[in-house]
Scaffold this active site. Structure first.
Site, PDB file in Angstrom:
ATOM      1  N   HIS A 124       6.960 -47.211 -20.606  1.00  0.00           N
ATOM      2  CA  HIS A 124       8.043 -46.444 -20.513  1.00  0.00           C
ATOM      3  C   HIS A 124       9.431 -46.931 -20.588  1.00  0.00           C
ATOM      4  O   HIS A 124      10.509 -46.380 -20.599  1.00  0.00           O
ATOM      5  CB  HIS A 124       7.917 -45.653 -19.163  1.00  0.00           C
ATOM      6  CG  HIS A 124       6.744 -44.775 -18.998  1.00  0.00           C
ATOM      7  ND1 HIS A 124       6.523 -43.814 -19.912  1.00  0.00           N
ATOM      8  CD2 HIS A 124       5.781 -44.764 -18.017  1.00  0.00           C
ATOM      9  CE1 HIS A 124       5.338 -43.039 -19.385  1.00  0.00           C
ATOM     10  NE2 HIS A 124       4.826 -43.695 -18.464  1.00  0.00           N
TER      11      HIS A 124
ATOM     12  N   ASP B 143      -2.476 -43.869 -22.857  1.00  0.00           N
ATOM     13  CA  ASP B 143      -2.411 -43.415 -21.793  1.00  0.00           C
ATOM     14  C   ASP B 143      -1.750 -41.723 -21.491  1.00  0.00           C
ATOM     15  O   ASP B 143      -1.336 -41.415 -22.470  1.00  0.00           O
ATOM     16  CB  ASP B 143      -1.000 -44.383 -21.442  1.00  0.00           C
ATOM     17  CG  ASP B 143      -0.738 -44.334 -19.943  1.00  0.00           C
ATOM     18  OD1 ASP B 143      -0.641 -45.375 -19.408  1.00  0.00           O
ATOM     19  OD2 ASP B 143       0.148 -43.147 -19.448  1.00  0.00           O
TER      20      ASP B 143
ATOM     21  N   HIS C 248       0.261 -40.661 -20.136  1.00  0.00           N
ATOM     22  CA  HIS C 248       1.814 -40.099 -20.131  1.00  0.00           C
ATOM     23  C   HIS C 248       2.262 -40.749 -21.737  1.00  0.00           C
ATOM     24  O   HIS C 248       1.846 -41.669 -22.062  1.00  0.00           O
ATOM     25  CB  HIS C 248       2.736 -41.158 -19.354  1.00  0.00           C
ATOM     26  CG  HIS C 248       2.193 -40.803 -17.852  1.00  0.00           C
ATOM     27  ND1 HIS C 248       1.241 -41.528 -17.059  1.00  0.00           N
ATOM     28  CD2 HIS C 248       2.609 -39.800 -17.009  1.00  0.00           C
ATOM     29  CE1 HIS C 248       1.180 -41.019 -16.032  1.00  0.00           C
ATOM     30  NE2 HIS C 248       1.867 -39.973 -15.647  1.00  0.00           N
TER      31      HIS C 248
ATOM     32  N   ASP D  77      -5.434 -43.840 -17.180  1.00  0.00           N
ATOM     33  CA  ASP D  77      -4.754 -42.765 -16.239  1.00  0.00           C
ATOM     34  C   ASP D  77      -5.209 -41.374 -16.932  1.00  0.00           C
ATOM     35  O   ASP D  77      -4.633 -40.271 -16.188  1.00  0.00           O
ATOM     36  CB  ASP D  77      -3.243 -42.757 -15.606  1.00  0.00           C
ATOM     37  CG  ASP D  77      -2.406 -43.222 -16.900  1.00  0.00           C
ATOM     38  OD1 ASP D  77      -2.810 -43.251 -18.023  1.00  0.00           O
ATOM     39  OD2 ASP D  77      -1.104 -43.363 -16.468  1.00  0.00           O
TER      40      ASP D  77
HETATM   41 ZN   LIG Z   1       0.553 -43.597 -17.302  1.00  0.00          ZN
END
Ligand SMILES: [Zn+2]
Length: 342
Positions: free
Chosen positions: A158, A193, A195, A282
């Protein structure tokens, strides 16, 4: 498989994590790395320590003013009267043209995208060590290893060139890809991931030499909200070199693995000579963040697919939070990857 690991990660122990306006215990805890390491050791992977590179690999991705901010803000913040223990912004330049500020609160707002990237006294040391872990894994692959796994903490995907966010400070995945670029003309990044890898997308947005592909929970109702949509495909020279494959919330193995097939088709078309996998765990059905419902068998199957590319590969740890399956899912992925290699 060689596992690169540094215990310096433990210096970063964030206390702040807001969910729906409520300050909750931070999900990105040192125990994550302890569990991942223990599981990898139990599966007889070989643990190696990172080499010292200093800031040079990070500086190949991040801006000088951002590295200056990350390396000094905790010390300077502590001198402010009544300052919090962790650096957290209370103001942001948001979407409008703005001037880079000198005030610490202003710099925090400039360089910290959200409240999920608090900076404490040990954050810089841990983030820098994670960048050295990723760089060491990339160098092992450049030196002839077929693959290596970087057990990075804090995670990185991120983080933009000049902005932290979502538990991430230095973009370890981008740093590894840039390192591979020293000897590979085209490098692909596959981010699994849960995200979207928005920082990685942003860093390579206008570049055609690094293909970025991300499979993640639909940002329509999930972090990072503003990025990760299917229509985001890159710009300028990088137009067409970013592929987002958002999945409906709660998707199980079958559609996730089908997205893996679509990702691999695009990667094969790009014809890279090296690969970085942003290995968030995740997406697990057991993960406390509950975005997707991937099983251990699903991680193993994804790893086998990725291995079928038969590319020199750096696996970089991204997210994956505390659950009984965290270590097991890592071992499933590493084992599936090694056994899936043609
Ligand atoms: Zn993540």
């Amino acid at each position: 498989m060689k596992i690169v690991y540094s215990d310096k990660h433990a210096a970063h122990d964030p206390k702040t994590f807001f969910v729906r306006g409520v300050n909750r215990p931070a999900a990105e805890q040192p125990e994550r790395a302890d569990r991942l390491l223990a599981a990898a050791k139990a599966a007889r992977h070989e643990v190696v320590t990172p080499r010292p590179y200093g800031t040079a690999p990070a500086a190949a991705i991040h801006t000088p003013e951002y590295l200056d901010f990350l390396s000094t803000i905790a010390r300077d913040w502590a001198q402010l009267p009544g300052a919090s223990a962790e650096v957290l912004p209370n103001v942001h330049p948001a979407r409008y043209a703005a001037t880079y500020p000198k005030a610490l609160a202003g710099r925090a707002g400039w360089h910290q995208a959200d409240l999920a990237c608090p900076i404490g006294p040990g954050t810089w040391q841990a983030a820098l060590a994670a960048s050295e872990v990723a760089t060491t894994a990339a160098d092992l692959v450049l030196e002839g290893a077929r693959w290596a796994y970087a057990l990075c903490r804090p995670p990185g995907h991120h983080a933009y060139a000049d902005m932290a966010g979502g538990f991430c400070y230095l973009n370890n995945t981008a740093i590894a890809a840039q390192r591979l670029r020293t000897r590979h003309g085209r490098v692909a990044i596959l981010d699994v991931d849960v995200h979207h890898g928005n920082g990685t997308q942003g860093i390579f947005w206008e570049r055609a030499d690094v293909l970025t592909v991300s499979i993640h929970a639909d940002p329509a109702n999930y972090y990072p909200y503003f990025w990760g949509h299917a229509h985001e495909t890159g710009a300028g020279a990088g137009a067409g070199f970013n592929l987002n494959l958002p999945q409906p919330m709660g998707s199980p193995d079958v559609p996730w693995l089908a997205a893996g097939d679509a990702a691999l088709a695009r990667i094969r078309e790009f014809a890279p000579t090296a690969l970085v996998v942003a290995l968030g765990l995740d997406a697990s059905e057991s993960d406390p963040l509950q975005g997707l419902k991937v099983t251990g068998a699903g991680f193993r199957a994804m790893a086998q697919k990725v291995a079928s590319l038969s590319l020199p590969t750096v696996l970089v740890q991204e997210g994956g939070y505390l659950s009984d399956d965290l270590g097991r899912n890592l071992v499933q992925f590493l084992d599936g990857f090694e056994k899936g290699r043609p």
